[in-house]
Each structure stands twice: as structure tokens, then as C-alpha cells.
Design a protein around this motif. Structure first.
Motif, mmCIF file in Angstrom:
data_model
loop_
_atom_site.group_PDB
_atom_site.id
_atom_site.type_symbol
_atom_site.label_atom_id
_atom_site.label_comp_id
_atom_site.label_asym_id
_atom_site.label_seq_id
_atom_site.Cartn_x
_atom_site.Cartn_y
_atom_site.Cartn_z
ATOM 1 N N TRP A 159 -25.076 -18.236 3.129
ATOM 2 C CA TRP A 159 -25.032 -16.782 3.299
ATOM 3 C C TRP A 159 -25.793 -16.364 4.549
ATOM 4 N N PHE A 160 -25.420 -15.180 5.052
ATOM 5 C CA PHE A 160 -26.063 -14.590 6.221
ATOM 6 C C PHE A 160 -25.899 -13.086 6.102
ATOM 7 N N LYS A 161 -26.988 -12.338 6.212
ATOM 8 C CA LYS A 161 -26.874 -10.895 6.003
ATOM 9 C C LYS A 161 -27.775 -10.132 6.956
ATOM 10 N N VAL A 162 -27.500 -8.837 7.044
ATOM 11 C CA VAL A 162 -28.264 -7.898 7.863
ATOM 12 C C VAL A 162 -28.848 -6.842 6.942
ATOM 13 N N LYS A 163 -30.130 -6.563 7.128
ATOM 14 C CA LYS A 163 -30.804 -5.506 6.382
ATOM 15 C C LYS A 163 -31.042 -4.334 7.318
ATOM 16 N N VAL A 164 -30.587 -3.165 6.920
ATOM 17 C CA VAL A 164 -30.735 -1.950 7.724
ATOM 18 C C VAL A 164 -31.766 -1.068 7.043
ATOM 19 N N VAL A 165 -32.913 -0.888 7.695
ATOM 20 C CA VAL A 165 -34.029 -0.157 7.097
ATOM 21 C C VAL A 165 -34.147 1.216 7.750
#
Length: 415
Positions: A159-165
Motif C-alpha cells: 500500500w501507498f497513501k497520502v494524508k492531507v492535513v
């Protein structure tokens, strides 16, 4: 011909969109921010002053400068237009490339943790969504692996993900996966950010299943475009001559008080049947006819209500004027000399936010409205009232008239 274009401008009504702003990164300003070459170019690896600002929304970004040397390898959001469909060519040398176009010229490429975008006027706004895509470099690593990272594709644990804060509040964030359970996203998809509420800044962080001594091995890149900013979309429509206009929107829109919305359910070379939209919601992307007070401006507001399907709608909405092609079967509603009808349109361009009637195989100058009815059978029953003849200016003529007339939508010679 010149007279007809004047007719179109007046009779279709004026639309002024005050809808959500969409940052598309198009235009000369953003194009000037595209570096060449992609790696070690003079803008991203120069004096550290690389930045951009969208004039309308003030959405902005600059280099993260993680290593204090003013270079993109320290993180940043770069403008790009590079397309590289062959993932075998994906590397840091093609770091600003995506594998497939989304139909526009420019987009933005994010590299590295702590990268951010913000509104430089300090005003908080709702960022409703953005379109995201893996870069070709990222895809190369996910699909094939490289000297630093292992292959994620096909690995049920990959898996590979982006977190947008939002606003540095780690409790207020949205995450999206570019690879999940070994399934790799390979094109553009839309990410809903509306749950973040009004924000002044978004910060991006990367994580994945392939971790090493120095952290994440998978290249920390993704591209984004079409950033939709604003709350409920609105559009102002001024009703044209005769009390009619046409309309299309990218969002479901509520029909305001004083306006009736119709769609075309059936048509032939004699008549068109219009059916009222009775649930009060115009579906996104559907072209409609509006009836209201001539010259009055009405505000349409985005609706969260589900819209009914307009089965067989013959009205075609033009949300993007660049997509319009006149196939000879285009008819627009207009009022000429007191006669409201659909008139054949011969122009090569069409105003955005408006709609036309598509009549394949029909080649007559004017098609009358049979009535506000439902279905082709009802329309045929109404056609009996439309057997009067009109001159070429649209005026009703009597039995003593001699010359070229329009009768039942066709030119005839009356002797």
C-alpha cells in the motif's frame, strides 16, 4: 447570419456563474512555472524563490526547502504539463510526468512530506475536492520496483497513501490510497476533501508498506488538478427575450421560485415536446429550458437533493465551450417577432452554461413547440394546432399571402 448571432445573444439569456472556483493551473502564468528539464531545471533547482499563486482564489505554494538549499529535492509543489505513458521511463529524471492526461494542459506535482498549499490572503475556504493521479515515476516503482523500493503491485500487503492535513491539525485530515492491497491506481480520480471544512492550509504527508532505514522507500510523489474551492455552487441566469433561456451546470441545482425548468422528451421536424421537471432539481450535466420573467436574473443554488433521471433528454448542455461541434442538427430556443420556437443554429461556437436541442437528421429552419406535454404521442396530438404558416421573419400570414412561407417547420412556395 449576423442578425441570427444577435438573436442568439439576446434570446438565450445571460448566465453569470458565481459557482465554486476551480483551480485548473491553466494559462500563461502557470505555464511559465513549468521547469525544463524536469530534474535540475533552473526554476526548481535555482535560487530557491520558486512559487506560484492562483490570482482568483489566492491558493499558493512555494518550495518546502527541507534541506535549506532552495531545491525541489527538499519538497514542493511544482507546475507541470509533462506526460510520459511508458512507466519504464519513470525515474527522477521524469519526476514531473504523469502517465495519462486528464484532458487539460497543466497540473501540479507534489514531492515530499511537509509540502503544502495555502491561501495567502489568510481567508479560510472550503476545498471541496481535487483530482489526483500517480506520477510515472511513482508508477514505475509501484509496478516494477527499483533500486530503492520493492514492487507493490500484486502484493496483498502492499500500500501507498497520502494524508492531507488541514491547518496543521493532525486530528482533521483526509487520506487517499494510490495503492491498496496491491492494487495500483493508474489514472486520475477525484478525492473528496469537503469533510475538512474551511481551511487556510493543506499539508501533504506520505506513507506506505515499503519502509527502510531512512523511512519510506517508495517515491513520495503524486499529481493533482482541478481543485474545487468554495461552498455551495451558485449561478445567476438572466432570462432572455420572450421569457426563455437555457441552462446546464456541473452540479445538481435547485430551480428557484418563479422559474419553470423543462427538458425535451420528443421531437421531429414539425414539433418539440417539453416536459416539466417537477421535483425542483436540475440534474448535473443535463441541458434544460428555463421559463421565467423576461429580463429578470434568478440565482440557482447547488442542491444536495437527488435529482430524477431525465430519460431521453434531447437537450444538450455545453459546460465547456471547447467541446462544442455543430453537426448541423443544433437548434436553440428563441423568440423572433413574438414567435418562440427552436431555430436552427449555424454558428461554430456556443456559450458555456447554455444548452441546445439536438435534432439528428432534421434540416429545417424552425421547429415549433408543441406544448408542455409528456411523450411523443401527446406531441403528435398537439401538432394539429401548428398548421398555420409564417413568413421568413416568423410572422403569421393569412390565406392571401404569396411567396415563401414556413409551414409545419418547412419552407413552401405559396402561389
Amino acid at each position: 447570419m449576423k442578425k441570427f448571432f444577435t438573436l442568439l445573444a439576446v434570446s438565450l439569456g445571460f448566465l453569470s456563474a458565481t459557482a465554486q472556483n476551480v483551480v485548473t493551473f491553466e494559462g500563461d502564468y502557470f505555464s511559465s512555472k513549468i521547469d525544463d528539464p524536469q530534474y535540475m531545471g533552473p526554476q526548481l533547482y535555482g535560487d530557491g524563490t520558486y512559487n506560484w499563486t492562483d490570482e482568483k482564489t489566492t491558493l499558493s505554494s512555494e518550495l518546502t526547502d527541507l534541506y535549506m538549499d532552495g531545491c525541489y529535492w527538499g519538497g514542493g509543489v511544482a507546475i507541470s504539463n509533462y506526460i510520459e505513458p511508458d512507466i519504464n521511463n519513470g525515474s527522477y529524471y521524469t519526476q514531473l510526468s504523469v502517465p495519462v492526461s486528464n484532458g487539460s494542459e497543466n497540473f501540479a506535482v507534489v514531492y515530499g512530506d511537509y509540502t503544502y498549499v495555502y491561501f495567502n490572503d489568510g481567508e479560510a475556504r472550503t476545498i471541496k475536492s481535487m483530482d489526483v493521479c500517480p506520477t510515472t515515476y511513482l508508477l514505475n516503482s509501484e509496478m516494477l520496483g527499483d533500486g530503492f523500493a520493492g514492487t507493490l503491485a500484486g502484493d496483498p500487503n502492499g500500500w501507498f497513501k497520502v494524508k492531507v492535513v488541514a491547518d496543521d491539525d493532525d486530528g482533521n485530515f483526509v487520506e487517499f490510497y494510490l495503492c491498496k492491497d496491491g492494487v495500483v491506481q493508474q489514472g486520475w480520480e477525484t478525492v473528496d476533501l469537503s469533510s475538512l471544512g474551511k481551511v487556510t492550509m493543506l499539508t501533504f504527508y506520505f506513507s506506505g508498506s515499503d519502509m527502510g532505514t531512512w523511512g519510506l522507500n517508495t517515491p513520495a510523489y503524486f499529481a493533482f488538478d482541478n481543485v474545487k474551492i468554495g461552498d455551495a455552487a451558485t449561478a445567476d441566469v438572466t432570462i432572455g427575450k420572450g421569457g426563455y433561456s437555457t441552462f446546464v451546470s456541473e452540479s445538481n441545482m435547485a430551480v428557484p421560485a418563479g422559474v419553470t425548468a423543462y427538458y425535451a422528451t420528443a421531437a421531429n421536424d414539425n414539433a418539440v415536446a417539453l416536459e416539466e421537471i417537477t421535483d425542483g432539481v436540475i440534474p448535473a450535466g443535463e441541458g434544460v429550458v428555463l421559463k421565467g420573467e423576461e429580463g429578470k436574473t434568478y440565482t440557482f443554488v447547488q442542491s444536495d437533493e437527488e435529482a430524477s433521471t431525465l430519460a431521453g433528454n434531447l437537450m444538450v448542455g455545453v459546460a465547456d465551450a471547447s467541446t462544442f461541434t455543430n453537426n448541423g442538427s443544433v437548434y436553440v430556443i428563441a423568440t423572433v417577432n413574438g414567435v418562440t420556437a427552436f431555430y436552427q443554429y449555424t454558428g461554430e461556437t456556443f456559450p458555456e452554461g447554455k444548452a441546445y436541442l439536438n435534432m439528428p437528421g432534421v434540416n429545417v429552419p424552425m421547429v415549433k413547440i408543441a406544448g408542455y406535454v409528456t411523450g411523443i404521442n401527446s406531441m403528435r396530438n398537439e401538432e394539429s394546432v401548428m398548421r398555420n404558416a409564417y413568413n421568413l421573419n416568423g410572422a403569421l400570414v393569412n390565406k392571401n399571402f404569396k411567396g415563401i412561407a414556413i409551414k409545419n417547420g418547412k419552407k413552401v412556395l405559396v402561389k
